[in-house]
Design a protein around this motif. Sequence first.
Motif, PDB file in Angstrom:
ATOM      1  N   ASN A 113       0.808  -1.197   0.000  1.00  0.00           N
ATOM      2  CA  ASN A 113       0.000   0.000   0.000  1.00  0.00           C
ATOM      3  C   ASN A 113       0.850   1.258   0.000  1.00  0.00           C
ATOM      4  OD1 ASN A 113      -2.503   1.043  -0.031  1.00  0.00           O
ATOM      5  ND2 ASN A 113      -3.170  -0.262   1.656  1.00  0.00           N
ATOM      6  N   GLN A 114       1.454   1.584  -1.167  1.00  0.00           N
ATOM      7  CA  GLN A 114       2.305   2.774  -1.162  1.00  0.00           C
ATOM      8  C   GLN A 114       1.443   4.000  -1.348  1.00  0.00           C
ATOM      9  OE1 GLN A 114       3.275   1.285  -4.912  1.00  0.00           O
ATOM     10  NE2 GLN A 114       5.460   1.177  -4.422  1.00  0.00           N
ATOM     11  N   VAL A 115       0.304   3.791  -1.965  1.00  0.00           N
ATOM     12  CA  VAL A 115      -0.544   4.921  -2.290  1.00  0.00           C
ATOM     13  C   VAL A 115      -1.344   5.293  -1.053  1.00  0.00           C
ATOM     14  CG1 VAL A 115      -2.131   5.737  -4.029  1.00  0.00           C
ATOM     15  CG2 VAL A 115      -0.783   3.687  -4.446  1.00  0.00           C
ATOM     16  N   LYS A 116      -1.367   6.575  -0.753  1.00  0.00           N
ATOM     17  CA  LYS A 116      -2.088   7.013   0.451  1.00  0.00           C
ATOM     18  C   LYS A 116      -3.586   6.837   0.274  1.00  0.00           C
ATOM     19  CE  LYS A 116      -0.729   9.737   3.968  1.00  0.00           C
ATOM     20  NZ  LYS A 116       0.067  10.614   4.689  1.00  0.00           N
ATOM     21  N   HIS A 117      -4.224   6.354   1.310  1.00  0.00           N
ATOM     22  CA  HIS A 117      -5.672   6.247   1.266  1.00  0.00           C
ATOM     23  C   HIS A 117      -6.307   7.615   1.381  1.00  0.00           C
ATOM     24  CE1 HIS A 117      -6.034   1.990   1.445  1.00  0.00           C
ATOM     25  NE2 HIS A 117      -5.209   1.919   2.458  1.00  0.00           N
ATOM     26  N   ARG A 118      -7.454   7.756   0.809  1.00  0.00           N
ATOM     27  CA  ARG A 118      -8.235   8.965   1.072  1.00  0.00           C
ATOM     28  C   ARG A 118      -8.941   8.736   2.384  1.00  0.00           C
ATOM     29  NH1 ARG A 118     -11.949   9.149  -3.246  1.00  0.00           N
ATOM     30  NH2 ARG A 118     -13.313  10.212  -1.793  1.00  0.00           N
ATOM     31  N   GLU A 119      -8.892   9.747   3.249  1.00  0.00           N
ATOM     32  CA  GLU A 119      -9.517   9.575   4.553  1.00  0.00           C
ATOM     33  C   GLU A 119     -10.705  10.508   4.693  1.00  0.00           C
ATOM     34  OE1 GLU A 119      -5.907   8.391   7.530  1.00  0.00           O
ATOM     35  OE2 GLU A 119      -6.298  10.497   7.112  1.00  0.00           O
ATOM     36  N   GLU A 120     -11.681  10.045   5.454  1.00  0.00           N
ATOM     37  CA  GLU A 120     -12.801  10.902   5.754  1.00  0.00           C
ATOM     38  C   GLU A 120     -12.671  11.215   7.241  1.00  0.00           C
ATOM     39  OE1 GLU A 120     -17.094  10.283   4.151  1.00  0.00           O
ATOM     40  OE2 GLU A 120     -16.851   9.211   6.029  1.00  0.00           O
ATOM     41  N   ILE A 121     -12.611  12.491   7.572  1.00  0.00           N
ATOM     42  CA  ILE A 121     -12.417  12.854   8.972  1.00  0.00           C
ATOM     43  C   ILE A 121     -13.685  13.516   9.488  1.00  0.00           C
ATOM     44  CG2 ILE A 121     -11.009  14.214  10.579  1.00  0.00           C
ATOM     45  CD1 ILE A 121      -8.720  13.891   8.601  1.00  0.00           C
ATOM     46  N   THR A 122     -14.222  12.951  10.546  1.00  0.00           N
ATOM     47  CA  THR A 122     -15.480  13.458  11.088  1.00  0.00           C
ATOM     48  C   THR A 122     -15.266  13.965  12.513  1.00  0.00           C
ATOM     49  OG1 THR A 122     -16.490  11.670   9.848  1.00  0.00           O
ATOM     50  CG2 THR A 122     -17.932  12.907  11.299  1.00  0.00           C
ATOM     51  N   ILE A 123     -15.956  15.081  12.827  1.00  0.00           N
ATOM     52  CA  ILE A 123     -15.813  15.687  14.155  1.00  0.00           C
ATOM     53  C   ILE A 123     -17.112  15.515  14.931  1.00  0.00           C
ATOM     54  CG2 ILE A 123     -15.449  17.899  15.352  1.00  0.00           C
ATOM     55  CD1 ILE A 123     -13.907  18.661  12.674  1.00  0.00           C
ATOM     56  N   PHE A 124     -16.980  15.044  16.162  1.00  0.00           N
ATOM     57  CA  PHE A 124     -18.156  14.872  17.015  1.00  0.00           C
ATOM     58  C   PHE A 124     -18.003  15.757  18.245  1.00  0.00           C
ATOM     59  CE2 PHE A 124     -17.503  10.940  14.742  1.00  0.00           C
ATOM     60  CZ  PHE A 124     -18.771  10.632  14.275  1.00  0.00           C
ATOM     61  N   LEU A 125     -19.129  16.146  18.826  1.00  0.00           N
ATOM     62  CA  LEU A 125     -19.109  16.946  20.046  1.00  0.00           C
ATOM     63  C   LEU A 125     -18.958  16.005  21.239  1.00  0.00           C
ATOM     64  CD1 LEU A 125     -19.540  19.845  21.118  1.00  0.00           C
ATOM     65  CD2 LEU A 125     -21.981  19.328  21.276  1.00  0.00           C
ATOM     66  N   LEU A 155     -23.550  21.807  17.535  1.00  0.00           N
ATOM     67  CA  LEU A 155     -24.669  21.580  18.458  1.00  0.00           C
ATOM     68  C   LEU A 155     -25.926  21.183  17.691  1.00  0.00           C
ATOM     69  CD1 LEU A 155     -24.488  24.324  21.218  1.00  0.00           C
ATOM     70  CD2 LEU A 155     -25.157  21.940  21.574  1.00  0.00           C
ATOM     71  N   GLU A 156     -26.125  21.855  16.551  1.00  0.00           N
ATOM     72  CA  GLU A 156     -27.325  21.575  15.765  1.00  0.00           C
ATOM     73  C   GLU A 156     -27.252  20.215  15.071  1.00  0.00           C
ATOM     74  OE1 GLU A 156     -27.409  24.901  13.156  1.00  0.00           O
ATOM     75  OE2 GLU A 156     -28.122  26.273  14.727  1.00  0.00           O
ATOM     76  N   GLU A 157     -26.057  19.887  14.537  1.00  0.00           N
ATOM     77  CA  GLU A 157     -25.980  18.699  13.681  1.00  0.00           C
ATOM     78  C   GLU A 157     -25.333  17.485  14.353  1.00  0.00           C
ATOM     79  OE1 GLU A 157     -24.190  20.007  10.040  1.00  0.00           O
ATOM     80  OE2 GLU A 157     -25.799  21.477   9.697  1.00  0.00           O
ATOM     81  N   GLY A 158     -24.688  17.678  15.490  1.00  0.00           N
ATOM     82  CA  GLY A 158     -24.106  16.548  16.222  1.00  0.00           C
ATOM     83  C   GLY A 158     -22.750  16.121  15.680  1.00  0.00           C
ATOM     84  N   ALA A 159     -22.529  16.280  14.353  1.00  0.00           N
ATOM     85  CA  ALA A 159     -21.256  15.891  13.757  1.00  0.00           C
ATOM     86  C   ALA A 159     -21.042  16.696  12.481  1.00  0.00           C
ATOM     87  CB  ALA A 159     -21.242  14.399  13.415  1.00  0.00           C
ATOM     88  N   MET A 160     -19.815  16.881  12.080  1.00  0.00           N
ATOM     89  CA  MET A 160     -19.547  17.510  10.776  1.00  0.00           C
ATOM     90  C   MET A 160     -18.195  17.036  10.274  1.00  0.00           C
ATOM     91  SD  MET A 160     -18.395  21.446  11.306  1.00  0.00           S
ATOM     92  CE  MET A 160     -19.479  21.947  12.632  1.00  0.00           C
ATOM     93  N   SER A 161     -18.000  17.205   8.968  1.00  0.00           N
ATOM     94  CA  SER A 161     -16.724  16.769   8.411  1.00  0.00           C
ATOM     95  C   SER A 161     -15.675  17.839   8.674  1.00  0.00           C
ATOM     96  CB  SER A 161     -16.869  16.536   6.908  1.00  0.00           C
ATOM     97  OG  SER A 161     -16.989  17.770   6.258  1.00  0.00           O
ATOM     98  N   LYS A 162     -14.424  17.420   8.563  1.00  0.00           N
ATOM     99  CA  LYS A 162     -13.331  18.353   8.781  1.00  0.00           C
ATOM    100  C   LYS A 162     -13.382  19.491   7.753  1.00  0.00           C
ATOM    101  CE  LYS A 162      -8.328  18.532   8.741  1.00  0.00           C
ATOM    102  NZ  LYS A 162      -7.179  17.809   8.192  1.00  0.00           N
ATOM    103  N   GLU A 163     -13.757  19.143   6.515  1.00  0.00           N
ATOM    104  CA  GLU A 163     -13.841  20.170   5.473  1.00  0.00           C
ATOM    105  C   GLU A 163     -14.824  21.272   5.866  1.00  0.00           C
ATOM    106  OE1 GLU A 163     -13.859  16.748   4.099  1.00  0.00           O
ATOM    107  OE2 GLU A 163     -11.727  17.235   4.141  1.00  0.00           O
ATOM    108  N   GLU A 164     -15.989  20.846   6.395  1.00  0.00           N
ATOM    109  CA  GLU A 164     -16.995  21.834   6.789  1.00  0.00           C
ATOM    110  C   GLU A 164     -16.432  22.766   7.859  1.00  0.00           C
ATOM    111  OE1 GLU A 164     -21.348  20.259   6.974  1.00  0.00           O
ATOM    112  OE2 GLU A 164     -20.006  18.557   7.292  1.00  0.00           O
TER     113      GLU A 164
END
Length: 748
Positions: A113-125, A155-164
């Motif tokens: 696995n030399q190629v970097k994986h795409r990651e999804e980063i999620t933020i929770f309160l 607070l409204e959504e409970g979670a959001m992505s790092k991009e947001e």
Amino acid sequence: MEQTLYADVVIDISHEALDKIFQYRVPLSLRETVTPGVRVCVPFGKGNRETEGYVVAIGREPDYDPDKIKEILRVVEGSLSVESQLIQVADFLKKQYGSSMIAALRTVMPVKNQVKHREEITIFLSLEKEEAEALLTQWERKHYVARARFLKRLLEEGAMSKEEAVKECKLPVKELRKLESDGRIRIEKRIIYRDPFAHLQKKETAVCLNEEQQTIVDDFQKRYEAGEQNTYLLYGVTGSGKTEVYLALIEQVLKKEKQAIVLIPEISLTYQTVRRFYERFGNRIAVIHSRMSMGEKSDACERIRQGDADVVIGARSALFAPTKDLGLIIIDEEHDGAYKSDTSPKYHARETAIFRAGLAGASVVLGSATPSVESFYKAQKGEYILWTMKKRAGNALLPSVQIEDLREEFRRGNRSIFSESLRQKMQERLEKKEQIMLFLNRRGFAGFVSCRNCGTVIKCPHCDVSLTYHRNGSLRCHYCGYETAFTRQCPVCKSPHVAAFGLGTEKVEAALYQEFPGVRVIRMDMDTTRRKNAHQQMLQAFSAGEADILLGTQMIVKGHDYPNVTLVGILAADLSLHGQDFRSGERTFQLLCQAAGRAGRGDKKGEVVIQTYSPDHYAITTAAEHSYDAFYEQEYAYRNLMGYPPCAHLLVILIQCAEESQAVLTVMRIQKMIEQSQESGDDGVQILNPGQAAISKLKDVYRKVLYLKHADAEKLLNLKSRLEPVLEKHPLFAGVQIQFDFDPMNLY
Ligand code: ADP
Ligand code: ZN
Ligand code: ZN
């Protein structure tokens, strides 16, 4: 005293580190247990740190001072890992087909696995609601605009992505980390795998199996439940519903929490085929094929290793997918020549699959409408269990087939590419707006170019093959790409009578426009399908009715369903018949049956016209009768008489060298070595036709070949094992490339 054994050990079992092999002494107490694939604990590096590695080979020769070679400490117990299994497969490849262990290991080991994986980063309160609200009020009061915006939304959504958080709330990454370390938020990473088929949807519509299909599925279930481990040959006419059987068998294996590998020839590995598996198993599927990027491939392997995917579909190399708990390997169109590797180790996927299945306790199903002579032979001997499906599913009829004698047409004065009968049938179909497929086993505008005065064939200066005429007026070599202008003057007798012979797709296309003005033709050959996806797009266009005629080479005969095709024309069945190859009859029969199988897949009955100069050849007459059994009987008699596989076995030694004289010397030396070892061992190995290669020069490298024949495969393999170390090490053979091929698919 017993001779000391040495083990080659790989520490880091990845594709890239395979050439870092370390030699260890095998302690006497472990002589029986240490074999290729076994995991061992060894002292490693300067500090002799205890490290685990895999044994890849055992030998008797120390590579350096024996006193400096360390000893294996112990064998690591535990279940047989995928790596162990794959190393054992590599060992099999090396012994069966002849190659270095490194080349064999490279073949079976997945790319790292030399190629970097795409990651999804999620933020929770992480805070309680009241706490967070209090904090928000505080931040708003202090005019921390970005932080407040971020927290309000969280607070409204409970979670959001790092991009947001970063792009929309404008919160710097540094602040995110601070919030995390303060325990106010939690950041989770999840790997997103690249999956080019992920958009396909699972469907819940399994067809109801017919009686023939159900009997087979029941038989498998009974034996599978009883713990039997078998190789089955599923011989079912085209359209008999083999794929539905595969799907049902896979379902049974999945129920037992095992995995399945399905091999399909690369050329048939299209959207259409893969879709049927997706519709049944959804995202439990992983597809592996050669057009994938490295990243996609390593992602697929990772999903398999993790157990996220348990049905692997792919071409030949998918056989080495890292499935932990393999239950079944299916090889569709098992007769296909693409299952034999053309680079060293020149393994056959069928035999290798049976070996791998043996290690894993899995079964193998080989499927074909025209089984290879080898497989049918084994089924007849009871080595494989034979399943037969004689009817087309949904009771579509097999097409009627007519043979047209081209010699007769010529005598009647017909100079066209199309026999009168084929021309009439085409005319009818065009009027009825039904579709036609025309099949030609050749590419380019014409075949070879030769002098009509003296017979000289114009050849490539770098390869011992004839050049091919293309319509733009050039002569091309299909092996090395050499191109030169066509001239009428003969290089030998200087007469102006050099001309192109034969028939190519471009010429047929031109003839079609001439004979049927306004006709819409899609021409598919190596030249028109070079672009990525071109193949796919052309087939889709034809399927959508955008053309009346699909004209092409081999690539059009593979498993596509076109209900509106009612006529298939095979323009020159002989083109594949007269190779000097012992498999040419078999290959012709298979091509004709496959091509014929394209007609009448819908409600309308299909017709097939086979044009040929050899209307009496059994490969052609039996294909016209859809009679595999009759073909097999004749073909078997021929192989038996001549001592060709499967009745006897062939080992090829291919010698390649830029110096012709050295190539010649090498052949003589090897021949002598074999003859001497014969005298002492009396193996009875027969040397055929020494030295002659069908293509004696390729890309400026001279080719010499030795064919060895014996009824007993073991005898040949033993001889190979005895020769290999000498050929590898002896200075006489330096600078000469020597390759083995066991039971070749083509002559050299
Ligand atoms: P093969 O692989 O043997 O050439 P396929 O599995 O592609 O055959 O089946 C040919 C066609 O028959 C497909 O369109 C398939 O959906 C259909 N088919 C297969 N089995 C059944 C069945 N039991 N009932 C109805 N249609 C079937
Ligand atoms: Zn001439
Ligand atoms: Zn060439």
